[in-house]
Design an enzyme around this catalytic site. Structure first.
Site, PDB file in Angstrom:
ATOM      1  N   ARG A 176     107.169  21.930  52.474  1.00 40.25           N
ATOM      2  CA  ARG A 176     107.908  21.675  51.242  1.00 40.25           C
ATOM      3  C   ARG A 176     108.090  22.976  50.463  1.00 40.25           C
ATOM      4  O   ARG A 176     107.301  23.898  50.577  1.00 40.25           O
ATOM      5  CB  ARG A 176     107.147  20.673  50.362  1.00 40.25           C
ATOM      6  CG  ARG A 176     106.756  19.375  51.032  1.00 40.25           C
ATOM      7  CD  ARG A 176     107.953  18.494  51.278  1.00 40.25           C
ATOM      8  NE  ARG A 176     107.578  17.292  52.001  1.00 40.25           N
ATOM      9  CZ  ARG A 176     107.301  16.130  51.430  1.00 40.25           C
ATOM     10  NH1 ARG A 176     107.333  16.032  50.113  1.00 40.25           N
ATOM     11  NH2 ARG A 176     106.992  15.075  52.158  1.00 40.25           N
ATOM     12  N   HIS A 224     100.409 -15.052  29.421  1.00 40.77           N
ATOM     13  CA  HIS A 224     101.465 -14.538  30.289  1.00 40.77           C
ATOM     14  C   HIS A 224     101.244 -14.927  31.752  1.00 40.77           C
ATOM     15  O   HIS A 224     101.627 -14.194  32.658  1.00 40.77           O
ATOM     16  CB  HIS A 224     101.564 -13.020  30.145  1.00 40.77           C
ATOM     17  CG  HIS A 224     101.849 -12.576  28.738  1.00 40.77           C
ATOM     18  ND1 HIS A 224     103.084 -12.747  28.142  1.00 40.77           N
ATOM     19  CD2 HIS A 224     101.050 -11.997  27.801  1.00 40.77           C
ATOM     20  CE1 HIS A 224     103.043 -12.275  26.901  1.00 40.77           C
ATOM     21  NE2 HIS A 224     101.822 -11.812  26.674  1.00 40.77           N
ATOM     22  N   LYS A 228      98.957   2.477  46.325  1.00 44.59           N
ATOM     23  CA  LYS A 228      98.929   1.495  45.242  1.00 44.59           C
ATOM     24  C   LYS A 228      99.484   0.146  45.684  1.00 44.59           C
ATOM     25  O   LYS A 228      99.673  -0.740  44.862  1.00 44.59           O
ATOM     26  CB  LYS A 228      99.721   2.042  44.047  1.00 44.59           C
ATOM     27  CG  LYS A 228      99.066   3.250  43.399  1.00 44.59           C
ATOM     28  CD  LYS A 228      99.881   3.805  42.252  1.00 44.59           C
ATOM     29  CE  LYS A 228     100.822   4.891  42.685  1.00 44.59           C
ATOM     30  NZ  LYS A 228     101.498   5.555  41.554  1.00 44.59           N
ATOM     31  N   ARG A 249     104.733  -7.816  31.051  1.00 42.17           N
ATOM     32  CA  ARG A 249     106.038  -7.155  31.009  1.00 42.17           C
ATOM     33  C   ARG A 249     106.969  -7.562  32.158  1.00 42.17           C
ATOM     34  O   ARG A 249     108.118  -7.151  32.201  1.00 42.17           O
ATOM     35  CB  ARG A 249     105.837  -5.635  31.003  1.00 42.17           C
ATOM     36  CG  ARG A 249     105.066  -5.162  29.778  1.00 42.17           C
ATOM     37  CD  ARG A 249     104.762  -3.682  29.835  1.00 42.17           C
ATOM     38  NE  ARG A 249     103.996  -3.253  28.665  1.00 42.17           N
ATOM     39  CZ  ARG A 249     103.406  -2.061  28.560  1.00 42.17           C
ATOM     40  NH1 ARG A 249     103.486  -1.194  29.549  1.00 42.17           N
ATOM     41  NH2 ARG A 249     102.752  -1.740  27.469  1.00 42.17           N
ATOM     42  N   ARG A 286     107.309  13.298  31.817  1.00 43.45           N
ATOM     43  CA  ARG A 286     105.973  12.849  31.422  1.00 43.45           C
ATOM     44  C   ARG A 286     105.194  14.077  30.959  1.00 43.45           C
ATOM     45  O   ARG A 286     105.772  15.129  30.751  1.00 43.45           O
ATOM     46  CB  ARG A 286     105.275  12.125  32.577  1.00 43.45           C
ATOM     47  CG  ARG A 286     105.071  12.968  33.831  1.00 43.45           C
ATOM     48  CD  ARG A 286     104.539  12.132  34.976  1.00 43.45           C
ATOM     49  NE  ARG A 286     105.616  11.483  35.707  1.00 43.45           N
ATOM     50  CZ  ARG A 286     105.418  10.604  36.679  1.00 43.45           C
ATOM     51  NH1 ARG A 286     104.195  10.245  37.016  1.00 43.45           N
ATOM     52  NH2 ARG A 286     106.440  10.070  37.314  1.00 43.45           N
ATOM     53  N   PRO A 312      98.909   1.020  36.997  1.00 40.61           N
ATOM     54  CA  PRO A 312      97.656   1.203  37.730  1.00 40.61           C
ATOM     55  C   PRO A 312      97.828   2.191  38.884  1.00 40.61           C
ATOM     56  O   PRO A 312      98.853   2.188  39.574  1.00 40.61           O
ATOM     57  CB  PRO A 312      97.351  -0.206  38.257  1.00 40.61           C
ATOM     58  CG  PRO A 312      98.065  -1.119  37.331  1.00 40.61           C
ATOM     59  CD  PRO A 312      99.302  -0.395  36.926  1.00 40.61           C
ATOM     60  N   GLU A 313      96.850   3.068  39.068  1.00 40.34           N
ATOM     61  CA  GLU A 313      96.867   4.003  40.186  1.00 40.34           C
ATOM     62  C   GLU A 313      95.884   3.521  41.241  1.00 40.34           C
ATOM     63  O   GLU A 313      95.304   2.436  41.131  1.00 40.34           O
ATOM     64  CB  GLU A 313      96.554   5.409  39.679  1.00 40.34           C
ATOM     65  CG  GLU A 313      97.605   5.922  38.693  1.00 40.34           C
ATOM     66  CD  GLU A 313      97.410   7.372  38.305  1.00 40.34           C
ATOM     67  OE1 GLU A 313      96.783   8.137  39.071  1.00 40.34           O
ATOM     68  OE2 GLU A 313      97.870   7.761  37.209  1.00 40.34           O
TER      69      GLU A 313
END
Length: 323
Positions: free
Chosen positions: A191, A111, A61, A134, A306, A2-3
């Site tokens: 950066r 679960h 998050k 999980r 990813r 989840p974001e």
């Protein structure tokens, strides 16, 4: 995983159901889900039993429920004051964690890991259940510490300058009223990396994961490899504004659900995946280019183990791009 919009959907739901209610008892069905609580099951239960949830707070998050002594909460409420809070129940959703409000008569989920029995409240379910298929997520009690900038710890109904210790290292997110674009831009330009890598750095700006990074970059017409140290202020502002807009749109749709693992506190899935412009649309027409009469298809490239989705026409790769 989840974001930010998905976690904010959960936060908003929890505020309606648990704020001001007392935790009367706790059932830990699987100790693995409280493994981050170092002192074990008995201490976990002892910290929660009799405590009142004073708010639900989110930064990025991270999600936590500040707790106060039940009697202190009643006394403070009677005086019209905000009750003191120095500890919180931290909820880490991980890959599949769910916080569900259920009536006592509803059969246990397959679960189910932890069950909180809440004080009665008219028309409201009596249990808050933590379900995790999980077991990457979990619950634990943690200390609240002062924020480094004196501002609110995160998005909340009654913001206080306190933050869960485990979240104190992350930056503010674009939906946080205390988010500073000037501070973000100054640190971004310092950066020397690619733009998407910077967006995923929770120490620079929190809450943006792979899905919403791709969507924000598409809206801002920026390629993920654009060098951060050369990014113009106007481009950076457009990017943050795009990130904020895409996450607000996702909130309106209830979040992004690709399977049954992400749901809100009522067990309903979000529908923002139906509105995605870039993420997961490899080989499909770019909606913006198509509207302009230009033929372009979304491409997928490997990025940080990813995938990254871009339009080669309206998000051209920089000639001097760095990864």
């Amino acid at each position: 995983m989840p974001e930010l919009p998905e976690v904010e959907v959960v936060r908003r739901g929890l505020v309606s159901w648990v704020r001001g209610r007392t935790i009367e008892s706790v059932d830990v069905l699987d100790p693995r889900s409280i493994r981050r609580h170092a002192l074990g099951v008995e201490d976990f239960i002892g910290n929660l039993q009799g405590a009142t949830v004073s708010d639900v707070v989110r930064r990025g998050k991270f999600l936590w429920l500040p707790l106060v002594d039940g009697s202190a909460h009643q006394q403070a409420a009677g005086n019209g004051q905000a009750p003191p809070s120095r500890v919180a129940l931290m909820a880490h959703l991980g890959m599949s964690g769910q916080l569900l409000m259920q009536d006592a008569g509803v059969p246990d989920e397959k679960h189910l890991k932890v069950r909180l029995h809440l004080s009665p409240s008219a028309g409201m379910p009596g249990q808050l259940r933590f379900v995790d298929q999980r077991i990457f997520g979990g619950l634990f009690v943690t200390a609240l510490v002062p924020t480094d900038d004196g501002g609110p710890g995160g998005l909340a109904e009654s913001p206080l300058p306190l933050i869960a210790g485990e979240a104190s290292h992350i930056a503010r997110d674009p939906l946080d009223p205390a988010f500073s674009f000037d501070r973000f831009y100054q640190r971004l330009r310092a950066r020397k990396t690619g733009l998407k890598r910077a967006l995923l750095d929770q120490g620079l700006v929190s809450g943006i994961g792979n899905i919403y990074a791709d969507e924000a970059l598409w809206r801002a017409r920026l390629h993920y490899a654009r060098p951060t140290d050369k990014l113009r202020r106007a481009d950076a502002f457009r990017l943050i504004d795009s990130a904020r807009a895409v996450m607000l749109d996702a909130l309106d749709a209830g979040g992004t659900s690709f399977d049954s693992l992400y749901v809100n506190v009522n067990g309903a899935s979000g529908y923002f995946d139906r509105s995605l412009n870039a993420y997961g649309r490899e080989g499909e027409p770019c909606k913006r280019c198509t509207a302009a009469g230009i033929h372009a298809t979304i491409r997928r490239e490997q990025f940080m183990n990813r995938s990254s989705y871009t339009c080669p026409v309206c998000q051209p790769r920089p000639r001097n791009g760095r990864w």
